[in-house]
Write a protein that holds these residues in place. Structure first.
Motif, PDB file in Angstrom:
ATOM      1  N   LYS A 130      -6.587  10.879  -0.009  1.00 17.36           N
ATOM      2  CA  LYS A 130      -7.323   9.969  -0.882  1.00 17.36           C
ATOM      3  C   LYS A 130      -7.672  10.593  -2.250  1.00 17.36           C
ATOM      4  O   LYS A 130      -7.876   9.871  -3.222  1.00 17.36           O
ATOM      5  N   SER A 187      -7.418   2.001  -1.473  1.00 15.55           N
ATOM      6  CA  SER A 187      -6.108   1.662  -0.898  1.00 15.55           C
ATOM      7  C   SER A 187      -5.703   0.293  -1.415  1.00 15.55           C
ATOM      8  O   SER A 187      -6.297  -0.207  -2.376  1.00 15.55           O
ATOM      9  N   SER A 221      -1.841  12.447   7.011  1.00 13.70           N
ATOM     10  CA  SER A 221      -2.629  12.064   5.837  1.00 13.70           C
ATOM     11  C   SER A 221      -3.978  12.769   5.740  1.00 13.70           C
ATOM     12  O   SER A 221      -4.587  12.779   4.672  1.00 13.70           O
ATOM     13  N   GLY A 271      -3.227   1.596   6.911  1.00 14.84           N
ATOM     14  CA  GLY A 271      -4.519   0.920   6.920  1.00 14.84           C
ATOM     15  C   GLY A 271      -4.438  -0.134   5.824  1.00 14.84           C
ATOM     16  O   GLY A 271      -4.276  -1.323   6.079  1.00 14.84           O
ATOM     17  N   GLY A 272      -4.458   0.321   4.587  1.00 15.35           N
ATOM     18  CA  GLY A 272      -4.185  -0.551   3.449  1.00 15.35           C
ATOM     19  C   GLY A 272      -2.821  -0.266   2.862  1.00 15.35           C
ATOM     20  O   GLY A 272      -2.359  -0.954   1.964  1.00 15.35           O
ATOM     21  N   GLY A 273      -2.158   0.790   3.355  1.00 20.54           N
ATOM     22  CA  GLY A 273      -0.783   1.056   2.979  1.00 20.54           C
ATOM     23  C   GLY A 273      -0.553   2.188   1.991  1.00 20.54           C
ATOM     24  O   GLY A 273       0.581   2.425   1.580  1.00 20.54           O
ATOM     25  N   SER A 274      -1.600   2.946   1.620  1.00 17.56           N
ATOM     26  CA  SER A 274      -1.397   3.865   0.496  1.00 17.56           C
ATOM     27  C   SER A 274      -0.714   5.187   0.858  1.00 17.56           C
ATOM     28  O   SER A 274       0.126   5.666   0.104  1.00 17.56           O
ATOM     29  N   ASN A 275      -1.068   5.793   1.997  1.00 20.23           N
ATOM     30  CA  ASN A 275      -0.382   7.063   2.300  1.00 20.23           C
ATOM     31  C   ASN A 275       1.065   6.786   2.680  1.00 20.23           C
ATOM     32  O   ASN A 275       1.973   7.535   2.316  1.00 20.23           O
TER      33      ASN A 275
HETATM   34  C1  LIG Z   1      -7.890   6.021   4.439  1.00 24.66           C
HETATM   35  C2  LIG Z   1      -6.986   6.769   5.312  1.00 24.66           C
HETATM   36  C3  LIG Z   1      -5.859   6.157   5.907  1.00 24.66           C
HETATM   37  C4  LIG Z   1      -5.550   4.703   5.776  1.00 24.66           C
HETATM   38  O1  LIG Z   1      -5.388   4.239   4.479  1.00 24.66           O
HETATM   39  P1  LIG Z   1      -3.974   4.018   3.806  1.00 24.66           P
HETATM   40  O2  LIG Z   1      -4.285   3.416   2.491  1.00 24.66           O
HETATM   41  O3  LIG Z   1      -3.193   3.085   4.691  1.00 24.66           O
HETATM   42  O4  LIG Z   1      -3.332   5.345   3.684  1.00 24.66           O
HETATM   43  C5  LIG Z   1      -5.009   6.948   6.643  1.00 24.66           C
HETATM   44  N1  LIG Z   1      -5.248   8.255   6.830  1.00 24.66           N
HETATM   45  C6  LIG Z   1      -6.323   8.869   6.310  1.00 24.66           C
HETATM   46  C7  LIG Z   1      -6.543  10.308   6.578  1.00 24.66           C
HETATM   47  C8  LIG Z   1      -7.219   8.151   5.525  1.00 24.66           C
HETATM   48  O5  LIG Z   1      -8.265   8.757   4.985  1.00 24.66           O
END
Ligand SMILES: *Cc1c(COP(=O)(O)O)cnc(C)c1O
Length: 456
Positions: A115, A232, A416, A267-271
């Motif tokens: 993040k 995210s 992540s 989760g929201g797709g960012s990683n």
């Molecule tokens: C917030 C988080 C996620 C889920 O968010 P994405 O935007 O989908 O990446 C996944 N892994 C970790 C460690 C997070 O902090």
């Protein structure tokens, strides 16, 4: 002499990519635009100005393929970047698989997750626009920690609404945010209209990301000195995370391999987007052909069981409407241990890419995820955050399938974050107190029936 196994691939600081990658201009069609929540007409950049600074809004709608990372942001990135690419050699041995499993490890950042790749530029662009304070939501606490860290570097204030279930279960996360100087509230809170309404019906409300977003937006929108930051979902967030995939491409080039399969949790797709998009660029250009697979929890399966429709990003309906895979903005997920995956929707950009058939999706129950996490910790030595255990479980499924078929697939995933502040979830699993929610369609019916009506 036998060849020694490779354990990790490192890049020098000087090899760190200096641009983020925007996948939009490379897609066969652009994603549908967000809509204004009142008029339900396409939202213009000005509709986002109460929430975000101009530079981030520009990135949100940009059709430029590459965007320079500001020097000041690069300088901070170098505190932990480039991040290592590991080969999970001991896990492979334990599984007896011919597959090769690689993972990009983002837990080396100061906040312990990916993040910070977006919290730092978000705080930077806000400061450039003269903003001194940011509000945000946090689920498990990683995003709140990452934003608190970024704000502390730029001497900005940070106010965080933490989802109630996580706030109660993970007090150390709150402390970590406070160490970085943030003010933290349990959400739903009595500080906002949205929070008070929900607490009236249920004083011990477990909260959700959608509710915490409503609270942070409600406080930021009317105050010209305050802006809101989202960890995210939005295009600019996924853009900032593409440094993960750009580095991984360089690391794979160093070892002369290419992944056959790319797996990440969503989760929201960012990683996931951050890892996958640079590889998808190469795939769309015909240079490589990996399968790309998103993994979500069975308790909050927006891609695999949600609908593709316009919906609000928050529970109270304050945000623009976004076309995305959603379970409905008032869906309250079971308080599963992966707090960062408890979001009703999915990145509109990733949803569009899923609709185009460019990625696959899979839902995995949490007990399988924690079993995978233990096997990973006991072989690789890293205790994963609960969210990426979903990706690990999917990697292990695939590695075991390779054992059956004899295929020597190269699998790439992103770890992540680490789980050092999520040990309460591990305690629940180890004590046998963790179960899987049986999710029937009835569970989603009320919130899906409550989607906003959009005229054609
Ligand atoms: C917030 C988080 C996620 C889920 O968010 P994405 O935007 O989908 O990446 C996944 N892994 C970790 C460690 C997070 O902090």
């Amino acid at each position: 002499m036998a060849e020694l196994p490779l354990h990790k691939v490192l890049l020098d600081e000087s090899e760190m990519p200096t641009q983020w990658y925007n996948i939009v201009p490379d897609l066969p069609s652009p994603p549908p635009p967000p809509l204004h929540p009142g008029t339900k007409q396409p939202a213009g950049p000005e509709d986002f100005l109460p929430l975000f600074p101009p530079a981030l809004i520009e990135q949100e709608v940009s059709t430029e393929r590459y965007i320079d990372i500001p020097e000041a942001v690069q300088d901070i990135y170098r505190l932990w970047r480039p991040s290592p690419l590991y080969r999970a050699y001991r896990l492979e041995q334990a599984l007896g698989t011919p597959a090769r499993i690689y993972y990009k490890y983002e837990g080396v950042s100061p906040a312990g997750s990916h993040k910070t790749n977006t919290s730092v530029p978000q705080a930077y662009y806000n400061l450039q626009a003269g903003i001194r304070k940011l509000t945000t939501e946090t689920g498990a606490g990683q995003w709140g920690t990452a934003l608190a860290f970024a704000c502390s570097l730029f001497d900005m204030e940070c106010e965080v609404w933490q989802v109630g279930a996580s706030y109660d279960l993970k007090p150390d996360r709150r402390t970590m945010m406070e160490v970085f100087g943030a003010r933290v509230h349990r959400s739903p809170s009595t500080l906002t209209e949205a929070g008070r309404r929900l607490l009236a019906g249920r004083p011990d409300h477990p909260g959700s990301l959608g509710i915490a977003i409503s609270e942070a937006v409600e406080v930021a929108a009317p105050d010209p000195e305050v802006r809101y930051a989202l960890g995210s979902v939005l295009n600019h967030v996924l853009l900032h995370q593409t440094i993960i995939g750009e580095e991984a491409l360089l690391q794979f080039a160093k070892i002369g391999q290419t992944p056959d399969l790319i797996i990440g949790c969503t989760g929201g797709g960012s990683n996931f987007g951050g890892l996958a998009f640079p590889f998808l660029r190469e795939k769309l250009a015909g240079r490589i052909s990996p399968v790309i697979r998103a993994v979500e929890p069975t308790s909050c399966p927006s891609l695999t069981r949600g609908v593709y429709a316009y919906d609000y990003g928050d529970t109270a309906g304050l945000t623009p409407l976004m076309k995305m895979h959603t379970l409905g903005h008032d869906f309250i997920p079971d308080p599963i241990h992966a707090g960062g995956l408890r979001y009703h929707g999915m990145s509109p950009l990733l949803s569009h890419i899923y609709q185009l058939g460019l990625i696959e999706a899979l839902a995995v129950p949490q007990t399988e995820c924690f079993a995978a996490a233990l096997q990973f910790a006991r072989t690789e030595g890293i205790v994963p955050a609960p969210e990426p255990t979903h990706a690990l479980a999917a990697c292990i499924r695939e590695a075991l399938a390779c054992k059956e078929s004899g295929e020597e697939k190269v699998i790439l995933s992103v770890l992540s974050g680490h789980g050092h502040l999520d040990l309460s979830s591990y305690r629940a699993y180890l004590s046998g107190g963790m179960t899987d929610e049986q999710v029937t369609n009835d569970r989603f019916a009320p919130s899906l029936a409550d989607l906003p009506q959009i005229p054609d």
